[in-house]
Design an enzyme around this catalytic site. Structure first.
Site, PDB file in Angstrom:
ATOM      1  N   HIS A  96      -3.299  -5.874   1.056  1.00 44.06           N
ATOM      2  CA  HIS A  96      -2.610  -6.094   2.331  1.00 44.06           C
ATOM      3  C   HIS A  96      -2.550  -7.584   2.688  1.00 44.06           C
ATOM      4  CE1 HIS A  96      -2.385  -1.898   3.934  1.00 44.06           C
ATOM      5  NE2 HIS A  96      -3.369  -1.708   3.068  1.00 44.06           N
ATOM      6  N   CYS A 113       0.839  -1.200   0.000  1.00 43.36           N
ATOM      7  CA  CYS A 113       0.000   0.000   0.000  1.00 43.36           C
ATOM      8  C   CYS A 113       0.879   1.257   0.000  1.00 43.36           C
ATOM      9  CB  CYS A 113      -0.963  -0.038   1.188  1.00 43.36           C
ATOM     10  SG  CYS A 113      -2.403   1.043   1.014  1.00 43.36           S
ATOM     11  N   GLU A 150      -0.746  -8.989   4.881  1.00 43.51           N
ATOM     12  CA  GLU A 150      -0.575  -9.140   6.333  1.00 43.51           C
ATOM     13  C   GLU A 150      -1.911  -9.147   7.073  1.00 43.51           C
ATOM     14  OE1 GLU A 150      -0.780  -4.671   5.845  1.00 43.51           O
ATOM     15  OE2 GLU A 150      -0.091  -6.396   4.691  1.00 43.51           O
TER      16      GLU A 150
END
Length: 222
Positions: free
Chosen positions: A195, A87, A197
Site C-alpha cells: 500500500h 491490494c 498510499e
C-alpha cells in the site's frame, strides 16, 4: 491531475487512496461508485483501492470484476490512461484481464499486516520513474490473498519485458519470483499488493510511497 478512485462495496482503503492523491497533487479525486457506468471526463488516473470488495466472496475481486464501471475502466486503460490497483485493486485488475496471473491465498495461510522491504524493479513507467532500480524501500502490506502466481511462460515474459515493478526483499506471502507488483505491456497499468498510499509522509513512519504518486503527477504534467 484529474483522478478517479473506484469504490466497491467492501472497499476500506478508498479514503486513504484519495487523501494520498490529493496530498501529492493538490486536487481531490472524484469518488466513482462501482454501479456507475462512466468515468469523469479527461481523467488522468484511475485508482482501484484496497479492501475486501464483496467480502472476498467466490474469490478476491471476482464479483467486483463484474461491476458496471469495469468496461469504462478497461476502455480507458486501453486508451493509455494510467490505472493503479492496490491490494484488492490488484486482484480486480487480474480478474478483468488488464494484468496476467492471479492472487492466491498466502503461503502461510495467515493474514499479513506489517511493513515490508521491497526491491524496485522496472523504473520505465509513470508509476516507478521516481525510484532507482534495485533500491530497497519500505511499504506496508495488509492481505490474506497476496500470493502472486502465473504459469512459467508468463513469469518469464514479465521478467524479460521488464514488467516486474516491485519484488519482496523478504519472505512475505510465497509469491512466485517474489513478485509484489507488475505492469501491463504498455506500462500504464500497475497492480501491487503493498500500500504506497499508507506511506507518503513522516507521520506514517516514512514516505517511500510518496514517490509513486509524485512520479504520476510529473508524468501527467509533462
Amino acid at each position: 491531475m484529474r483522478s478517479a478512485v473506484i469504490v466497491f462495496p467492501g472497499s476500506n482503503c478508498d479514503r486513504d487512496m484519495a487523501v494520498a492523491i490529493e496530498t501529492v497533487s493538490g486536487a481531490k479525486p472524484v469518488m466513482v461508485w462501482h454501479g456507475d457506468t462512466a468515468l469523469p471526463d479527461r481523467v488522468d488516473l484511475i485508482a482501484l483501492p484496497g479492501g475486501f470488495s464483496y467480502g472476498d466472496y467466490l474469490r478476491c475481486g471476482a464479483i467486483a470484476a463484474r461491476s458496471a464501471i469495469i468496461p469504462a475502466i478497461v476502455a480507458a486503460a486501453e486508451a493509455g490512461v494510467p490505472v493503479l490497483g492496490v491490494c484488492n485493486g490488484f486482484q480486480v485488475l487480474t480478474e478483468i484481464g488488464l494484468l496476467p496471473g492471479a492472487l492466491m491465498r498466502n503461503a502461510g495461510l495467515d493474514f499479513v499486516c506489517r511493513d515490508v522491504a521491497l526491491a524496485v524493479g522496472a523504473t520505465n513507467s509513470a508509476f516507478t520513474r521516481g525510484y532507482v532500480a534495485g533500491e530497497r524501500i519500505i511499504i506496508p502490506v495488509a492481505h490474506h490473498d497476496g500470493n502472486y502466481t502465473a504459469d512459467p511462460d508468463t513469469l518469464d515474459r514479465l521478467d524479460a519485458e521488464g514488467r516486474i515493478a516491485f519484488r519482496y526483499a523478504e519472505s512475505v506471502n510465497g509469491s512466485a519470483r517474489a513478485i509484489a507488483g507488475i505492469l501491463n505491456a504498455q506500462g500504464n497499468v500497475l497492480g501491487m499488493m503493498p500500500h504506497p498510499e499508507r506511506r507518503i509522509e513522516a507521520a506514517h513512519g516514512g514516505d517511500d510511497g510518496r514517490r509513486l504518486f509524485e512520479g504520476l503527477l510529473e508524468a501527467v504534467s509533462a
